[in-house]
Write an enzyme that holds these catalytic residues in place. Structure first.
Site, short mmCIF file in Angstrom:
data_model
loop_
_atom_site.label_atom_id
_atom_site.label_comp_id
_atom_site.label_asym_id
_atom_site.label_seq_id
_atom_site.Cartn_x
_atom_site.Cartn_y
_atom_site.Cartn_z
N LYS A 29 0.84 -1.20 0.00
CA LYS A 29 0.00 0.00 0.00
C LYS A 29 0.87 1.25 0.00
O LYS A 29 1.05 1.91 1.02
CB LYS A 29 -0.94 -0.03 1.21
N GLU A 50 -9.39 -4.31 -9.70
CA GLU A 50 -10.09 -3.68 -8.58
C GLU A 50 -10.49 -2.27 -8.97
O GLU A 50 -10.22 -1.82 -10.09
CB GLU A 50 -9.20 -3.67 -7.32
#
Ligand code: PMP
Length: 283
Positions: free
Chosen positions: A147, A179
């Site tokens: 992330k 996603e």
């Protein structure tokens, strides 16, 4: 109203919070982040976010500037100092400041910044209405499981969606949906949830994990595999998950209406369950 932010051990009014121009997150996107939701003044899934932060740091051989207990303490303190009832806490850890160089500096002190964003999340007009998404090619790097703060491509994709009059974009790679720009993508067909399997192609969403667990507990079947855009357009329902949007229905993909263009019953129920459980388990 000025927020109180946390920067490397200090509590400061937001206008006085500064970091170095040599910070590697600024120069190289050499930083990782987490967003933790606050409901009723409490933290939702803190342990999940702390564990993913450790993993991101580990993958980048970055030292953590705080212990897990210290991190929890800072999260609680920032809620208290900003009187946050509902919204998000943004946390960023950077490798720190060092003269610009591609190799990791050996002596840099890792940096840490936290700030709050107050926002109504439970009562969300977008969740009631449902989102429309467009598809875009997934042009991000291949370590999306880390992330990092390099969010420029998701930002470009979101702008493309906005220009097209849509709410968000779903990214597609090799014919399959990876996603959303800032959320995990799921579809429902014949009562079964189909969601992309974990790997380095997507972020391992903390909300995704919780929602799939609650869905299985509620007796729903879950299939973790890649799905195509066409499959998504022909699904009964579609939805996204993220810390700040919980479970939010997607009602159109590239103009094709899903489930008659209304949030469907399964996704609505999953949102209710997720909010109820998150409230009960928040710390
Ligand atoms: N995928 C991406 C690309 C994201 O940016 C996010 C939210 N940061 C998510 C999925 C959802 O993750 P989480 O449920 O942990 O918020």
């Amino acid at each position: 109203m000025s927020r109180t932010v946390y920067v490397n051990g200090a509590w400061l009014p937001e206008g006085e919070a500064k970091i170095s121009v040599f910070d590697r997150a600024f120069l190289m996107a050499d930083g990782v982040y987490e967003v933790t939701t606050v409901i009723d003044g409490k933290l939702v899934d803190f342990d999940g976010h702390a564990a993913r932060l450790d993993r991101s740091l580990g993958e980048l051989e970055m030292r953590s500037p705080v212990t897990r207990e210290g991190l929890l303490e800072i999260h609680r303190e920032i809620v208290r100092r900003n009187d946050l009832r509902e919204g998000m806490i943004y946390l960023q850890v950077t490798r720190g400041a060092a003269d610009r160089d591609f190799t990791y500096p050996e002596d840099a002190e890792p940096g840490i910044v936290l700030f709050t964003q107050a926002k109504g999340l439970v009562d969300s007009p977008a969740a009631t209405r449902g989102l429309s998404v467009i598809s875009v090619p997934d042009l991000r790097w291949r370590r999306r499981d880390i992330k990092t703060v390099q969010l420029l491509y998701p930002s470009m994709a979101k702008m493309e969606a906005k220009k097209a009059g849509a709410d968000d974009a779903w990214m597609v790679e090799d014919g399959h949906v990876t996603e959303g720009t800032s959320n995990n993508a799921h579809i429902i067909k014949d009562g079964r949830i189909i969601t992309r399997h974990l790997g380095s192609e997507i972020l391992h969403g903390i909300t995704r994990a919780a929602v799939l667990r609650y869905a299985r507990e509620a007796g729903m079947e879950v299939e973790e595999r890649a799905f195509t855009l066409e499959e998504a357009q022909a699904a009964d329902e579609a939805f996204v998950t993220s810390a700040s949007t919980f479970v939010t229905s997607v009602v159109a993909i590239d103009g094709a209406r899903i489930g008659g263009g209304q949030p469907g019953p399964h996704a609505r129920r999953l949102r209710e369950i997720y909010i109820e459980k998150s409230r009960a388990n928040a710390i």
